[in-house]
Design a protein around this motif. Structure first.
Motif, PDB file in Angstrom:
ATOM      1  N   LYS A 175       9.914   6.179  -6.137  1.00 17.06           N
ATOM      2  CA  LYS A 175       9.400   5.793  -7.450  1.00 17.06           C
ATOM      3  C   LYS A 175      10.369   4.894  -8.208  1.00 17.06           C
ATOM      4  O   LYS A 175       9.953   3.936  -8.891  1.00 17.06           O
ATOM      5  N   ASP A 229       5.594   4.188   1.420  1.00 11.91           N
ATOM      6  CA  ASP A 229       6.414   5.347   1.019  1.00 11.91           C
ATOM      7  C   ASP A 229       7.658   4.967   0.205  1.00 11.91           C
ATOM      8  O   ASP A 229       8.756   5.489   0.425  1.00 11.91           O
ATOM      9  N   ASP A 276       0.843  -1.194   0.000  1.00  5.29           N
ATOM     10  CA  ASP A 276       0.000   0.000   0.000  1.00  5.29           C
ATOM     11  C   ASP A 276       0.877   1.243   0.000  1.00  5.29           C
ATOM     12  O   ASP A 276       2.088   1.168   0.254  1.00  5.29           O
ATOM     13  N   SER A 277       0.283   2.384  -0.259  1.00  7.92           N
ATOM     14  CA  SER A 277       1.053   3.620  -0.438  1.00  7.92           C
ATOM     15  C   SER A 277       1.736   4.102   0.834  1.00  7.92           C
ATOM     16  O   SER A 277       2.655   4.920   0.771  1.00  7.92           O
ATOM     17  N   GLY A 281       4.789   9.927   2.668  1.00  3.71           N
ATOM     18  CA  GLY A 281       3.577  10.144   1.881  1.00  3.71           C
ATOM     19  C   GLY A 281       2.482  10.871   2.632  1.00  3.71           C
ATOM     20  O   GLY A 281       2.602  11.184   3.818  1.00  3.71           O
ATOM     21  N   LYS A 333      -6.452  10.015  -4.128  1.00  2.00           N
ATOM     22  CA  LYS A 333      -5.612   8.841  -3.937  1.00  2.00           C
ATOM     23  C   LYS A 333      -4.204   9.300  -3.557  1.00  2.00           C
ATOM     24  O   LYS A 333      -3.605  10.128  -4.246  1.00  2.00           O
ATOM     25  N   ASP A 334      -3.705   8.737  -2.482  1.00  2.00           N
ATOM     26  CA  ASP A 334      -2.384   9.071  -1.962  1.00  2.00           C
ATOM     27  C   ASP A 334      -1.309   8.892  -3.034  1.00  2.00           C
ATOM     28  O   ASP A 334      -1.152   7.824  -3.618  1.00  2.00           O
ATOM     29  N   ARG A 335      -0.578   9.974  -3.324  1.00  2.00           N
ATOM     30  CA  ARG A 335       0.525  10.018  -4.289  1.00  2.00           C
ATOM     31  C   ARG A 335       0.085   9.844  -5.745  1.00  2.00           C
ATOM     32  O   ARG A 335       0.910   9.848  -6.641  1.00  2.00           O
ATOM     33  N   VAL A 336      -1.219   9.690  -5.974  1.00  2.00           N
ATOM     34  CA  VAL A 336      -1.728   9.587  -7.347  1.00  2.00           C
ATOM     35  C   VAL A 336      -2.410  10.890  -7.737  1.00  2.00           C
ATOM     36  O   VAL A 336      -2.053  11.529  -8.727  1.00  2.00           O
ATOM     37  N   VAL A 394       1.678  -0.915  -6.109  1.00  2.00           N
ATOM     38  CA  VAL A 394       1.330  -0.086  -4.957  1.00  2.00           C
ATOM     39  C   VAL A 394      -0.130   0.368  -5.062  1.00  2.00           C
ATOM     40  O   VAL A 394      -0.519   1.005  -6.040  1.00  2.00           O
ATOM     41  N   PRO A 454      -3.017   2.748  -3.550  1.00  2.00           N
ATOM     42  CA  PRO A 454      -3.071   3.949  -2.710  1.00  2.00           C
ATOM     43  C   PRO A 454      -4.201   3.940  -1.686  1.00  2.00           C
ATOM     44  O   PRO A 454      -5.293   3.424  -1.946  1.00  2.00           O
TER      45      PRO A 454
END
Length: 280
Positions: free
Chosen positions: A14, A11, A7-8, A260, A37-40, A24, A26
């Motif tokens: 990339k 952390d 899951d995101s 994140g 969405k986390d980091r998306v 991953v 999110p």
């Protein structure tokens, strides 16, 4: 072939996600009626900026069983196997969602590991698992190594301010005001999947010295090891820690990332952390 899922909140940088083909999923960041969405759809910088400018404090939402079913089904439809390494089950329902999805797809080879942790510390476990998968190791071998690392990982996380912990309702106003007044920097670790305060140090410079002294006094050898360090909105602080670690030790690899959105919501504007696997 074994496919690695996380899951995101792990952390991961990339470049590691791409190099080792890590899947991953999110978590969600929710501001009122808006969900990201986390980091998306949103970056940690944007989350912190919105909190500071608008005094909006977001909620976070776990990954649902349906989302896991979709990912697991897609990854295993051609006969591949899956190992999912996820954030602490005591901090999120994400792990339990994955177990539900695994049971829904009971005819597939899917294993789920509770990292008992958050952020890059278990990201290192994910990276190790992905390296083994790339080498062609079996699902059982990779899971066994991941579970071994879960029991041996150490986490030293330093929060510069308890402001966000107070805003998020995790500590009282008295605790927040007192820590600010005394310039106290909590050093947090993880025990049985939950965050606990390991020590309290006054001042940022003393924190870095404390970390080095802790490693030396406990005969912790980081030479030729893969370690992780990450930060929230304070790359200069991280670089100082990195320099001190390189000066005192000789790590084989240093994995560096930023924290994140999900964890940054509670850690605040400035935080750093060190993660490593103990030898015992």
């Amino acid at each position: 072939m074994v496919k690695i899922v996380t899951d995101s909140v792990s952390d991961l940088p990339k470049e590691y996600i791409e190099k080792y083909n890590i899947n991953v999923i999110p978590l969600k960041i929710i501001f009122g009626e808006e969900m990201y969405k986390d980091r998306v759809d949103i970056t940690p910088e944007k989350v912190l900026e919105r909190i500071e400018k608008n005094n909006e404090f977001p909620k976070t939402s776990q990954i649902t069983p349906f989302e896991f079913v979709e990912v697991f089904d897609d990854l295993t439809k051609d006969g591949d196997e899956v190992l999912a390494i996820l954030m602490s089950s005591k901090m999120s329902g994400t792990y339990n969602s994955a177990l539900i999805a695994k049971n829904e797809l009971s005819d597939r080879n899917i294993e789920v590991v509770d990292s008992k942790a958050i952020t890059l510390g278990y990201g290192l476990i994910v990276i190790e698992a992905a390296k083994m998968a790339k080498e062609g190791k079996s699902l059982d071998e990779i899971k066994k190594r991941a579970e071994e690392m879960v029991d041996k990982m150490e986490y030293l996380m330093v929060v510069d301010s308890l402001e966000y912990a107070y805003k998020g309702g995790r500590i009282s106003k008295t605790q927040y005001v007192l820590s600010n007044f005394l310039n106290i920097k909590p050093i947090v670790t993880l025990k049985d999947g939950e965050m606990v305060v390991k020590n309290k140090v006054r001042g940022r410079k003393k924190v870095l010295r404390w970390i080095i002294e802790y490693l030396e006094s406990n005969n912790i050898n980081l030479d030729d090891k893969v370690i992780g360090i990450n930060h929230v909105n304070d790359i200069e602080y991280l670089e100082k820690l990195k320099s001190m670690l390189v000066e005192k030790f000789n790590p084989k690899e240093i994995v560096i990332s930023d924290v994140g959105c999900t964890v940054a919501v509670y850690s605040g504007l400035s935080a750093i952390a060190l993660y490593f696997e103990r030898e015992d």
